[in-house]
Motif scaffolding. Structure first.
Motif, mmCIF file in Angstrom:
data_model
loop_
_atom_site.group_PDB
_atom_site.id
_atom_site.type_symbol
_atom_site.label_atom_id
_atom_site.label_comp_id
_atom_site.label_asym_id
_atom_site.label_seq_id
_atom_site.Cartn_x
_atom_site.Cartn_y
_atom_site.Cartn_z
ATOM 1 N N LEU A 214 -3.976 -44.484 7.474
ATOM 2 C CA LEU A 214 -2.586 -44.073 7.719
ATOM 3 C C LEU A 214 -2.446 -42.608 7.330
ATOM 4 N N ASP A 215 -1.998 -41.811 8.293
ATOM 5 C CA ASP A 215 -1.896 -40.382 8.059
ATOM 6 C C ASP A 215 -0.491 -39.941 8.453
ATOM 7 N N VAL A 216 0.302 -39.577 7.467
ATOM 8 C CA VAL A 216 1.682 -39.159 7.713
ATOM 9 C C VAL A 216 1.756 -37.656 7.499
ATOM 10 N N ARG B 278 -0.070 -41.109 12.160
ATOM 11 C CA ARG B 278 -1.302 -41.552 12.822
ATOM 12 C C ARG B 278 -1.781 -42.824 12.158
ATOM 13 N N LEU B 279 -2.159 -43.778 12.991
ATOM 14 C CA LEU B 279 -2.713 -45.016 12.487
ATOM 15 C C LEU B 279 -4.127 -45.108 13.029
ATOM 16 N N ASN B 280 -5.101 -45.112 12.121
ATOM 17 C CA ASN B 280 -6.495 -45.177 12.560
ATOM 18 C C ASN B 280 -6.845 -44.028 13.515
ATOM 19 N N GLY B 281 -6.229 -42.865 13.299
ATOM 20 C CA GLY B 281 -6.529 -41.710 14.128
ATOM 21 C C GLY B 281 -5.653 -41.557 15.352
ATOM 22 N N GLU B 282 -4.987 -42.648 15.754
ATOM 23 C CA GLU B 282 -4.141 -42.590 16.952
ATOM 24 C C GLU B 282 -2.702 -42.259 16.550
ATOM 25 N N ALA C 90 4.374 -50.584 16.563
ATOM 26 C CA ALA C 90 3.681 -50.386 15.291
ATOM 27 C C ALA C 90 2.798 -51.596 14.987
ATOM 28 N N ARG C 91 3.357 -52.793 15.198
ATOM 29 C CA ARG C 91 2.580 -54.008 14.953
ATOM 30 C C ARG C 91 1.371 -54.087 15.866
#
Lengths: 362, 401
Positions: free
Chosen positions: B148-150, B206-210, B223-224
């Motif tokens: 997780l990248d915020v 970003r979740l897992n880079g996406e 999101a889910r």
């Protein structure tokens, strides 16, 4: 709210409410010097006692099922659709336009098209309040009421100025040919002679089954109920509140418009002024009495069908009882089952809990 | 004759002064903070001449400061001869303020003790009926890649006021990042934004880079689908439809995966619910029971089971043990650790500093919508964290202007 066992909530409470309404109604009948038991007898005879009376009962029931389902479906999504009256009226425009366009074509082709076209017009009339609620926050209770008035004025104009053929005095559209009209059951079943009940009745039964399936057996129905019970949780679950509100309102409008298929396509064979005649409003009472459940809606629609048809018999047979008094009794049923539907809930719960106590205690 | 408004106002003002319950008597209740609203409740009871006060979990919604204030008031009332019954699951409060304590378990009084003769450990054991570890046991974290990248996230609340004001952080596989802060400093908006429930004004998630695109009011579904699970801060308002039966809540948010066509595969949903009930020891084990009739701890287990058992990459958790009994707290903490050890990225928001300190591998402190500092839970000093949380620490944290 006090919890009742499910059977008491679904069966006993509505039944007690109806009985209470009839007791008060009976007192009124007594007050004007008539015999209430005899009055009930005449009503039941009028509703079931002979073929055409029974046919009329089923005809009214058809209207009330559709209007009741329209209100119920929206209510499951937390939306109070007060507008089936106007949606049915506008639906009538769709029904007559397709009917007149294909006038002379066999009903087997036109009937499904009337459902689609009428449904589309009703859907549009309910979608706009849905859109305004979803996107602009205008409450559907207000907008659907206003849309009833707009529908009445607009349809009045269209019928008397646009659809009325040359040389006709009354405000109505040109008639559909017999072969194009939704066939009445009397053409197949001798019992129903002289009565307006038509194929739409079976459509109503199918709609009851379909709505039950839709609400309790599909993902869509799950989303509808989640939205109605807790919009924040629905949002959390990824259910778009806005889209759902618009879709459900449109579907509610489709159901309401089936009242027009019954009346315009089946009974009148033409579009006449104010053909809905309050059926849309009765739908609100039907939905509340039936607690939004298709079985309940079916039964309460039948009860109101009996009240309408039996009431007319009563007004005809008992000179002491006027039309207004019939309306009073109908209003009492609405009052006790709808507005005051929960009045007996608390005492009933106390009574049931007390009688449960000896077995329930350890 | 009821007293006139002006007379009532004077009396209330006098009461407020005597007990340190300062509230503007003419304020509209919804404009008051929760702590002030609670003062109004107490003031109301005193105004009516109450001799006995019963408080049910009074500090659940208060900041530490407000809680201290409340306890000072309660102490004063006790000294004046009033009786106070405090219902709470927080052992620290029991130890701090009560004179006598009774323990209830499953509807029966287990024991009554004098507070000074007992200990938190002994009370916890009485409450649960077995020995409880008040501390969480966990091994060291082994963080992997960033899940997780915020980046520079800005989020507004319902009134378009910015609540998250440019927040950036990363959560790696196999670590728990705790966000500490006093309630109302942007945590709720941060969680809701990452979960897809609230549109972001600026920034990237970003979740897992996406990159997650979450606009619209069905962002939570996307999101889910991307592999994020969300245990919301307020389970009753958000995480559950309390009038639904247990099994219906076991699929909330995942209803689309039950059945292939438009139909809902109820048998499959019920089987799933059954499985969750067993795995998470949800009681009573009745999947047809209305969810409102479960205890807070069991309701939370319903939510946790649903969000954890779908094998998400990222789990974001808000106030996981709010209003939950001690036995369930232990279980929930262990489940969160288990998720971490299975290589999930976990973002934990809690106003309970103890909870953050015992669960998180890294602590970020949020104040007024900014991340104002980072701390290692093993070495973090409570006073220093407290200062950061109240924004009164100038030396550490990023300069924002």
């Amino acid at each position: 709210m006090t919890a009742l066992p499910r059977w008491a909530d679904v069966v006993l409470l509505p039944l007690l409410n109806v009985v209470l309404a009839f007791i008060v109604g009976g007192l009124i009948v007594l007050a004007v010097g008539q015999n209430p038991l005899q009055a009930v007898g005449i009503m039941l005879y009028g509703a079931f006692g002979y073929g055409s009376g029974f046919g009329y009962t089923l005809y009214y029931t058809t209207d009330f099922i559709f209007a009741g389902l329209a209100v119920s479906l929206a209510y499951h999504a937390g939306l109070f659709n007060i507008g089936p009256e106007g949606q049915a009226y506008v639906g009538g425009l769709g029904v007559i336009l397709i009917g007149l366009a294909l006038n002379g074509t066999h009903w087997a082709i036109v009937f499904p098209l009337m459902i689609i076209c009428g449904g589309a017009f009703g859907a549009l009339w309910a979608f706009v309040p849905g859109y305004l609620q979803a996107k602009r926050g205008s409450h559907v209770v207000i907008t659907t009421i206003l849309f009833n008035f707009i529908a009445a004025s607009m349809m009045g104009f269209l019928i008397s100025r646009v659809l009325k053929p040359e040389g006709v005095n009354s405000d109505e559209s040109a008639p559909l040919e017999a072969i194009t009209r939704v066939p009445q059951l009397r053409t197949f079943i001798e019992l129903f002679k002289n009565s307006p009940v038509n194929l739409t009745f079976f459509l109503a039964i199918a709609a009851l089954v379909f709505i039950y399936w839709l609400i309790w057996r599909t993902k869509f129905g799950y989303a509808v109920r989640a939205l109605g019970k807790n919009p924040v949780a629905a949002n959390y679950a990824g259910i778009s509140n806005q889209k759902m509100i618009m879709i459900v309102m449109a579907m509610s409008g489709v159901l309401a418009a089936m009242v027009a298929v019954n009346n315009v396509g089946g009974v009148q064979g033409r579009l006449i002024l104010n053909f809905v005649n309050g059926a849309g409003f009765v739908g609100i009472a039907v939905a509340f009495m039936g607690r939004g459940h298709p079985v309940g809606v079916g039964l309460s629609a039948l009860l109101f069908g009996i009240l309408y048809q039996g009431g007319q018999e009563l007004a005809f047979q008992m000179p002491g009882i006027t039309r207004e008094m019939i309306v009073t009794i109908q209003a009492l049923v609405i009052l006790f089952t709808g507005a005051m539907g929960d009045m007996l809930r608390a005492p009933l719960a106390r009574l049931l809990v007390r009688s449960d106590a000896p077995t329930g205690a350890k | 004759m009821p007293p006139t408004l002006s007379k009532a106002r004077t009396q209330l003002k006098a009461l407020a002064r005597d007990y340190g319950l300062e509230v503007d008597p003419d304020a509209i209740i919804e404009n008051l903070s929760v702590g002030q609203q609670q003062r109004v409740e107490i003031l109301k009871a005193l105004y009516r001449g109450a001799e006995t006060l019963i408080l049910d979990e009074p500090t659940g919604v208060l900041t530490p400061d407000e809680a201290d204030h409340l306890f000072r008031i309660l102490g004063k009332l006790r000294d004046e001869g009033k009786t106070i019954i405090l219902i709470t699951h927080k052992l620290r409060e029991i130890m701090a303020i009560t004179d006598e304590v009774s323990v209830m378990r499953q509807g029966a009084m287990v024991k009554t003790l004098t507070t000074k003769d007992t200990s938190p450990g002994a009370l916890a054991e009485l409450m649960v009926g077995r020995r409880v570890l008040l501390r969480v046991e966990k091994g060291p974290a082994s963080p992997g890649k960033v899940l997780l990248d915020v980046e520079n996230l800005v989020v507004t609340d319902d009134f378009k006021v910015p609540r998250v004001k440019g927040v950036s952080f990363q959560v790696r596989a196999g670590e728990i990042v705790g966000i500490a802060g006093v309630a109302g400093n942007g945590q709720s908006e941060l969680l809701e934004s990452i979960a897809g429930m609230r549109d972001q004004l600026l920034g990237t998630i970003r979740l897992n880079g996406e990159v997650l695109s979450l606009e619209g009011d069905d962002g939570a579904a996307r999101a889910r689908a991307a592999g994020l699970a969300h245990v919301p801060e307020d389970r009753l308002r958000m995480g559950l439809v309390t009038t639904f039966s247990e099994w219906e809540n076991s699929i909330l948010g995942y209803q689309h995966s039950y059945g292939t066509g438009p139909g809902l595969d109820i048998a499959m949903a019920r089987a799933t619910a059954e499985e969750y009930i067993k795995k998470f020891d949800i009681r009573p084990p009745n999947l047809d029971l209305k969810t409102a009739n479960f205890s807070g701890g069991n309701q939370q287990k319903i939510v946790l089971a649903r969000e954890m058992e779908r094998n998400p990459d990222v789990l974001i958790v808000g106030q996981p043990t709010r209003g939950v009994d001690i036995g369930a707290i232990e279980f929930i903490h262990n489940q969160i650790i288990k998720m971490r050890d299975a290589g999930k990225a976990i973002l934990l928001v809690s106003v309970e500093l103890d909870e953050i300190r015992s669960l998180a591998d890294r602590i970020l402190v949020i104040f007024d919508g900014h991340i104002v500092g980072e701390a290692d839970p093993a070495t973090a000093d409570e006073t220093e964290l407290g200062l950061l949380m109240t924004g009164s620490h100038a030396s550490s944290g990023k300069e924002t202007n």
